[in-house]
Motif scaffolding. Structure first.
Motif, PDB file in Angstrom:
ATOM      1  N   TYR A 155       0.866  -1.035   0.047  1.00 50.51           N
ATOM      2  CA  TYR A 155      -0.027   0.069   0.071  1.00 50.51           C
ATOM      3  C   TYR A 155       0.874   1.382   0.087  1.00 50.51           C
ATOM      4  O   TYR A 155       0.581   2.167  -0.714  1.00 50.51           O
ATOM      5  N   ALA A 156       1.949   1.112   0.805  1.00 48.27           N
ATOM      6  CA  ALA A 156       2.870   2.338   0.873  1.00 48.27           C
ATOM      7  C   ALA A 156       3.488   2.577  -0.520  1.00 48.27           C
ATOM      8  O   ALA A 156       3.702   3.819  -0.905  1.00 48.27           O
TER       9      ALA A 156
ATOM     10  N   ASN B 127       2.131   2.157  -3.431  1.00 43.65           N
ATOM     11  CA  ASN B 127       1.068   2.415  -4.357  1.00 43.65           C
ATOM     12  C   ASN B 127      -0.160   3.048  -3.683  1.00 43.65           C
ATOM     13  O   ASN B 127      -1.013   3.333  -4.303  1.00 43.65           O
ATOM     14  N   LYS B 128       0.217   4.080  -2.910  1.00 42.14           N
ATOM     15  CA  LYS B 128      -0.713   4.940  -2.077  1.00 42.14           C
ATOM     16  C   LYS B 128      -1.211   6.120  -3.023  1.00 42.14           C
ATOM     17  O   LYS B 128      -2.213   6.775  -2.891  1.00 42.14           O
ATOM     18  N   ASP B 129      -0.351   6.383  -4.180  1.00 38.11           N
ATOM     19  CA  ASP B 129      -1.059   7.344  -4.867  1.00 38.11           C
ATOM     20  C   ASP B 129      -1.736   6.958  -6.119  1.00 38.11           C
ATOM     21  O   ASP B 129      -2.400   7.910  -6.932  1.00 38.11           O
TER      22      ASP B 129
ATOM     23  N   LEU C 238      -5.034   0.268  -6.529  1.00 41.92           N
ATOM     24  CA  LEU C 238      -4.724  -0.054  -5.200  1.00 41.92           C
ATOM     25  C   LEU C 238      -5.412  -1.436  -4.655  1.00 41.92           C
ATOM     26  O   LEU C 238      -4.501  -2.278  -4.060  1.00 41.92           O
TER      27      LEU C 238
ATOM     28  N   ILE D 246      -7.475  -0.672   4.866  1.00 45.23           N
ATOM     29  CA  ILE D 246      -6.554   0.268   4.197  1.00 45.23           C
ATOM     30  C   ILE D 246      -7.171   0.940   3.048  1.00 45.23           C
ATOM     31  O   ILE D 246      -7.065   1.923   2.674  1.00 45.23           O
TER      32      ILE D 246
ATOM     33  N   HIS E  88      -8.259   4.884   2.105  1.00 47.75           N
ATOM     34  CA  HIS E  88      -7.510   5.470   1.032  1.00 47.75           C
ATOM     35  C   HIS E  88      -8.519   6.052   0.114  1.00 47.75           C
ATOM     36  O   HIS E  88      -8.515   7.133  -0.462  1.00 47.75           O
TER      37      HIS E  88
ATOM     38  N   LYS F 245      -9.661   9.500   1.714  1.00 44.94           N
ATOM     39  CA  LYS F 245      -8.741  10.335   1.366  1.00 44.94           C
ATOM     40  C   LYS F 245      -8.920  10.929  -0.071  1.00 44.94           C
ATOM     41  O   LYS F 245      -8.839  12.229  -0.160  1.00 44.94           O
TER      42      LYS F 245
END
Length: 454
Positions: free
Chosen positions: A329-330, A332-334, A340, A445, A449, A452
């Motif tokens: 996740y970290a 590919n968080k964008d 994701l 998660i 995401h 956000k």
């Protein structure tokens, strides 16, 4: 003429002399006829005298014979009278004896029944005493009951007291634990003088060894095959216990029968040998399955602990499955939510094989074990029918080997399969729970995401 007269005289005298006895012949020969005539006269006179003496003795003896005959007749009469008296006395005694016998039978009615009971009880007691282990400590105590069981007369008071004492002794000794010195025969045939412990009338032990009493020889013999270890531990604890202490001990109330059956029970190794080749294969698979289960339990337990630690920590740690998913996740968080989600699902799929590894092997072993047991059963039955074909069904021992293999392989297959099925369920549930944790955390998660991005 004169010569002829003389010859006739000599002939007559010679014939006359032949009629006389020996004393005449014993006289000296006469030298003249006058002397011869004189000798003949004297011999005749002597013979007449002898004849008269004999006649007198005969008359006297005849009178004596008459007297003796009379005495014999008198004695005969007396004996006849005595015989009559004895006959009357004999008849009276016979009648009295018959009456006394009748009275004796009446008075001995209960005693006769007692005699029968004593013989029966003595016969039963003889077998009990003969086979009792108490007789090893007190030999020759069965002589009394042996005599009573074979007696043909009423027992005396002393014999009845001895029989009562024997029963009382047997009952008293049945409640005692006694240590006494004696000679035993070891399993290798050697004789050894030791102290043994007798537990009532049930068991006799030496150290941790059980002994058997042989009534034929009156000896204690070490059992060639001893019972299981826990029974020997009890025997050793009792043998080495101090006086007054309380110890547990297994007793045989059947006086040896249960112990004989117990020592004939096959051990675990013997049961495994009865299974033959299929049994060894089943055990090998079972061992492999258990090792796989242990490895999985250790791995999943450690993995579960790391995942729980990761849940409480904020920074991803690559030493656990959840940390590696969070690391994806970290990285590919964008990306958008769909991308994701695919990246995280890919990370979970990478972690799932490690969590579910070797579960299929455990399941296969659990399924194959009873099938191998069934194969061993079929092989054992084939051997049994071959024995029946060759030797018939008259001797069960010939068929025991095949039947034992048939039963033991089935039991071994089930003994391996049942625990492995249960352990597979436990391991699979734990693995599934960890995979479920990864999916729950990944879903959380992704949801965070998505919020956000809004």
């Amino acid at each position: 003429m004169k010569l002829m007269s003389n010859s006739l005289i000599v002939l007559g005298l010679s014939l006359g002399m032949m009629a006389f006895t020996a004393p005449v012949m014993a006289q000296d020969e006469a030298s003249t006829l006058d002397e011869l005539l004189q000798q003949v006269r004297e011999a005749r006179t002597e013979a007449d005298r002898r004849y008269r003496e004999r006649e007198q003795r005969f008359i006297e003896q005849r009178d004596q014979q008459e007297d003796r005959l009379q005495e014999a007749r008198d004695r005969h009469a007396e004996e006849e009278e005595r015989q009559e008296r004895l006959s009357e006395a004999f008849e009276d005694n016979e009648q009295e004896l018959s009456e006394l016998n009748d009275r004796l039978q009446v008075r001995m009615g209960n005693l006769g029944e007692l005699f029968g009971v004593v013989r029966q009880v003595s016969g039963d007691a003889q077998g009990i005493v003969r086979n009792s282990i108490v007789s090893a400590q007190f030999p020759d105590r069965g002589d009394t009951v042996a005599r009573l069981s074979e007696a043909r007369a009423l027992p005396s008071i002393d014999q009845l007291e001895q029989l009562w004492f024997l029963f009382q002794e047997e009952m008293t000794e049945s409640g005692k634990v006694v240590r006494y010195p004696t000679s035993i025969v070891r399993a290798d045939g050697t004789r050894e003088d030791v102290d043994v412990v007798r537990v009532g009338v049930f068991n006799t032990i030496y150290d941790d060894l059980f002994l058997r009493y042989l009534p034929e020889t009156g000896q204690l013999v070490e059992l060639g095959r001893q019972p299981a270890g826990r029974y020997r531990n009890m025997a050793s604890g009792l043998y080495n216990a101090e006086e007054g202490t309380i110890n547990s001990m297994a007793v045989d109330p059947s006086r040896g029968s249960l112990l004989a059956l117990l020592i004939q029970t096959p051990s675990l190794g013997e049961r495994i040998q009865d299974g033959g080749v299929p049994g060894y294969i089943i055990l090998a698979l079972g061992l492999i399955g258990v090792l796989l289960v242990i490895e999985r339990l250790i791995f999943l337990t450690l993995a579960g602990q790391r995942i729980k630690a990761q849940i409480g920590a904020g920074k991803p740690n690559p030493n656990n499955a959840l940390g590696r998913v969070m690391g994806a996740y970290a990285e590919n968080k964008d990306d958008d939510v769909e991308t994701l989600e695919l990246k995280i699902d890919e990370a979970i799929l990478k972690e799932t094989p490690a969590l579910e590894a070797r579960l299929g092997a455990i399941k296969i072993i659990a399924a194959v074990a009873p099938l191998l047991g069934l194969l061993g059963t079929v092989i054992g039955m084939i051997r049994t029918f071959q024995m029946i074909t060759l030797f018939g069904a008259g001797d069960p021992q010939l068929m025991a080997d095949g039947i034992s293999q048939a039963l033991m392989t089935t039991a071994m297959g089930l003994s391996v399969a049942i625990p492995l099925v249960l352990l597979h369920a436990v391991v699979a549930a734990q693995s599934k729970r960890l995979v479920q944790i990864l999916e729950e955390q990944s879903t959380g998660i992704i949801a965070t995401h998505a919020d956000k991005l809004k």
